[in-house]
Design a protein around this motif. Sequence first.
Motif, PDB file in Angstrom:
ATOM      1  N   ARG A  46     -62.397  28.165 -54.726  1.00  0.00           N
ATOM      2  CA  ARG A  46     -63.683  28.026 -54.037  1.00  0.00           C
ATOM      3  C   ARG A  46     -64.571  29.253 -54.299  1.00  0.00           C
ATOM      4  O   ARG A  46     -65.754  29.126 -54.616  1.00  0.00           O
ATOM      5  N   VAL A  47     -63.989  30.430 -54.185  1.00  0.00           N
ATOM      6  CA  VAL A  47     -64.745  31.665 -54.407  1.00  0.00           C
ATOM      7  C   VAL A  47     -65.188  31.766 -55.869  1.00  0.00           C
ATOM      8  O   VAL A  47     -66.339  32.111 -56.165  1.00  0.00           O
ATOM      9  N   THR A  48     -64.277  31.454 -56.784  1.00  0.00           N
ATOM     10  CA  THR A  48     -64.590  31.536 -58.210  1.00  0.00           C
ATOM     11  C   THR A  48     -65.737  30.603 -58.571  1.00  0.00           C
ATOM     12  O   THR A  48     -66.670  30.988 -59.295  1.00  0.00           O
ATOM     13  N   ILE A  49     -65.704  29.394 -58.065  1.00  0.00           N
ATOM     14  CA  ILE A  49     -66.768  28.429 -58.333  1.00  0.00           C
ATOM     15  C   ILE A  49     -68.109  28.943 -57.811  1.00  0.00           C
ATOM     16  O   ILE A  49     -69.143  28.819 -58.472  1.00  0.00           O
ATOM     17  N   GLN A  50     -68.086  29.554 -56.628  1.00  0.00           N
ATOM     18  CA  GLN A  50     -69.325  30.080 -56.044  1.00  0.00           C
ATOM     19  C   GLN A  50     -69.988  31.089 -56.974  1.00  0.00           C
ATOM     20  O   GLN A  50     -71.202  31.085 -57.162  1.00  0.00           O
ATOM     21  N   TYR A  51     -69.185  31.955 -57.569  1.00  0.00           N
ATOM     22  CA  TYR A  51     -69.733  32.995 -58.441  1.00  0.00           C
ATOM     23  C   TYR A  51     -70.084  32.475 -59.826  1.00  0.00           C
ATOM     24  O   TYR A  51     -71.181  32.722 -60.342  1.00  0.00           O
ATOM     25  N   VAL A  52     -69.154  31.772 -60.456  1.00  0.00           N
ATOM     26  CA  VAL A  52     -69.327  31.380 -61.856  1.00  0.00           C
ATOM     27  C   VAL A  52     -70.360  30.273 -62.021  1.00  0.00           C
ATOM     28  O   VAL A  52     -71.060  30.220 -63.034  1.00  0.00           O
ATOM     29  N   SER A  53     -70.499  29.417 -61.018  1.00  0.00           N
ATOM     30  CA  SER A  53     -71.523  28.365 -61.121  1.00  0.00           C
ATOM     31  C   SER A  53     -72.927  28.964 -61.111  1.00  0.00           C
ATOM     32  O   SER A  53     -73.862  28.387 -61.671  1.00  0.00           O
ATOM     33  N   LEU A  62     -64.326  37.210 -67.007  1.00  0.00           N
ATOM     34  CA  LEU A  62     -63.095  37.181 -66.208  1.00  0.00           C
ATOM     35  C   LEU A  62     -61.868  36.877 -67.060  1.00  0.00           C
ATOM     36  O   LEU A  62     -60.786  37.413 -66.823  1.00  0.00           O
ATOM     37  N   LEU A  63     -62.040  36.028 -68.057  1.00  0.00           N
ATOM     38  CA  LEU A  63     -60.953  35.750 -68.991  1.00  0.00           C
ATOM     39  C   LEU A  63     -60.567  37.034 -69.722  1.00  0.00           C
ATOM     40  O   LEU A  63     -59.390  37.337 -69.927  1.00  0.00           O
ATOM     41  N   ARG A  64     -61.576  37.821 -70.057  1.00  0.00           N
ATOM     42  CA  ARG A  64     -61.348  39.093 -70.750  1.00  0.00           C
ATOM     43  C   ARG A  64     -60.632  40.104 -69.851  1.00  0.00           C
ATOM     44  O   ARG A  64     -59.730  40.814 -70.303  1.00  0.00           O
ATOM     45  N   VAL A  65     -61.004  40.166 -68.584  1.00  0.00           N
ATOM     46  CA  VAL A  65     -60.329  41.084 -67.660  1.00  0.00           C
ATOM     47  C   VAL A  65     -58.845  40.740 -67.572  1.00  0.00           C
ATOM     48  O   VAL A  65     -57.976  41.623 -67.611  1.00  0.00           O
ATOM     49  N   HIS A  66     -58.528  39.464 -67.452  1.00  0.00           N
ATOM     50  CA  HIS A  66     -57.134  39.011 -67.376  1.00  0.00           C
ATOM     51  C   HIS A  66     -56.376  39.392 -68.645  1.00  0.00           C
ATOM     52  O   HIS A  66     -55.251  39.910 -68.588  1.00  0.00           O
ATOM     53  N   VAL A 103     -65.648  39.265 -58.279  1.00  0.00           N
ATOM     54  CA  VAL A 103     -65.117  37.927 -58.021  1.00  0.00           C
ATOM     55  C   VAL A 103     -63.677  38.027 -57.528  1.00  0.00           C
ATOM     56  O   VAL A 103     -63.289  37.370 -56.560  1.00  0.00           O
ATOM     57  N   VAL A 104     -62.899  38.859 -58.193  1.00  0.00           N
ATOM     58  CA  VAL A 104     -61.509  39.080 -57.788  1.00  0.00           C
ATOM     59  C   VAL A 104     -61.466  39.665 -56.379  1.00  0.00           C
ATOM     60  O   VAL A 104     -60.671  39.231 -55.530  1.00  0.00           O
ATOM     61  N   ASP A 105     -62.331  40.646 -56.118  1.00  0.00           N
ATOM     62  CA  ASP A 105     -62.357  41.284 -54.799  1.00  0.00           C
ATOM     63  C   ASP A 105     -62.739  40.289 -53.702  1.00  0.00           C
ATOM     64  O   ASP A 105     -62.170  40.306 -52.608  1.00  0.00           O
ATOM     65  N   ALA A 106     -63.696  39.414 -53.999  1.00  0.00           N
ATOM     66  CA  ALA A 106     -64.138  38.428 -53.005  1.00  0.00           C
ATOM     67  C   ALA A 106     -63.036  37.415 -52.717  1.00  0.00           C
ATOM     68  O   ALA A 106     -62.806  37.025 -51.563  1.00  0.00           O
ATOM     69  N   ALA A 107     -62.340  36.988 -53.763  1.00  0.00           N
ATOM     70  CA  ALA A 107     -61.236  36.043 -53.574  1.00  0.00           C
ATOM     71  C   ALA A 107     -60.101  36.694 -52.781  1.00  0.00           C
ATOM     72  O   ALA A 107     -59.534  36.080 -51.868  1.00  0.00           O
ATOM     73  N   LYS A 108     -59.799  37.933 -53.102  1.00  0.00           N
ATOM     74  CA  LYS A 108     -58.741  38.655 -52.385  1.00  0.00           C
ATOM     75  C   LYS A 108     -59.123  38.841 -50.915  1.00  0.00           C
ATOM     76  O   LYS A 108     -58.285  38.659 -50.014  1.00  0.00           O
ATOM     77  N   SER A 109     -60.380  39.172 -50.663  1.00  0.00           N
ATOM     78  CA  SER A 109     -60.850  39.364 -49.294  1.00  0.00           C
ATOM     79  C   SER A 109     -60.703  38.074 -48.481  1.00  0.00           C
ATOM     80  O   SER A 109     -60.262  38.096 -47.322  1.00  0.00           O
ATOM     81  N   ALA A 110     -61.043  36.944 -49.101  1.00  0.00           N
ATOM     82  CA  ALA A 110     -60.911  35.651 -48.415  1.00  0.00           C
ATOM     83  C   ALA A 110     -59.446  35.340 -48.119  1.00  0.00           C
ATOM     84  O   ALA A 110     -59.116  34.806 -47.063  1.00  0.00           O
ATOM     85  N   LEU A 111     -58.570  35.699 -49.054  1.00  0.00           N
ATOM     86  CA  LEU A 111     -57.135  35.463 -48.855  1.00  0.00           C
ATOM     87  C   LEU A 111     -56.572  36.357 -47.754  1.00  0.00           C
ATOM     88  O   LEU A 111     -55.705  35.933 -46.979  1.00  0.00           O
ATOM     89  N   GLU A 112     -57.056  37.585 -47.694  1.00  0.00           N
ATOM     90  CA  GLU A 112     -56.554  38.517 -46.673  1.00  0.00           C
ATOM     91  C   GLU A 112     -56.893  38.023 -45.261  1.00  0.00           C
ATOM     92  O   GLU A 112     -56.158  38.284 -44.310  1.00  0.00           O
TER      93      GLU A 112
END
Length: 323
Positions: A46-53, A62-66, A103-112
């Motif tokens: 959900r978070v990823t879609i919000q940012y990447v869309s 993000l593929l490059r970071v991974h 994006v990673v930070d936002a997803a992690k924050s939502a999970l926390e």
Amino acid sequence: MSMAIKNLLVLAVLLSVLGVSVANPKGLDLNYYKNRCPDAEAIVRRVTIQYVSRQTSLAAALLRVHFHDCFVRGCDGSVLLKSPNKDAERDAIPNLSLRGYEVVDAAKSALEKKCPGVVSCADVLALVARDAVLVINGPWWPVPLGRRDGRISKKSEVNLPSPFAGIAALKKNFFDKGLNTKDLVVLSGAHTIGISNCGLINSRIYNFTGKGDFDPSMNPSYVRALKKRCKPTDFRTSVEMDPGSVKKFDSHYFNIVAQKKGLFTSDSTLLEDPETKGYIDTQVATAGSSFNKDFSESMVKLGSVEVLTGNKGEIRRKCAFVN
């Protein structure tokens, strides 16, 4: 939420239910968070879609970071760590242009908020990379989970495959990580959505051997086009790695390489090895019939490189800092 994004969510759920045959590598498990945090993947998606869309170029970023994370100390989230002394992985020259950390930070924050202290940043990054590609209608792949976060991140250890490398060096880079020649050429296909800058190709088009020449392995018409975009003193202007198809995840990159229009030496050199050239020729001849499937399989392998599991590492509360 737009209809397109709703459809993406439905597609991802269907793919998860249908499943894709994959061994659980090195202690990872597709159902790792089933009881610990059952909504983990949905939250990240959900978070990823919000940012990447909103900013589709984040998919390539993000593929490059991974990729950069997995090639140094394995897929342990160490590239996400910050250092007050500027000596962490993200401070190394090849990583200075990485972006998408938010994006990673936002997803992690939502999970926390939902499942504090449960989902690792390494797993979040692996999921974000997959879902970002899905947003731009690229291939989907299963992401076995259970990675732990590393506590060490050293600028001095960053030894990534170089854009200036020849085929022998690239094969060794990949072999050292348990990846084979096919993985090398398949994952190079990620350049279908990549961009770079004039600085990384300046010598290749203006002064290849120190005599004011260009790399003879390049198509002369491509060199002329690049020179129009990149003047001799221009090191910043962006350059598409897959001209004409940079926003679409497809096999067009292989057509470009076959025409001797690979942007980097590391692209052009794929024509110098029988196996990598054979793969390129096949994708060109079949309009990329197997590329999505091959890419998915290679991404699963990449995501399992030197992972920390069990009691190794930790589950970071914030991705940029050790606990």
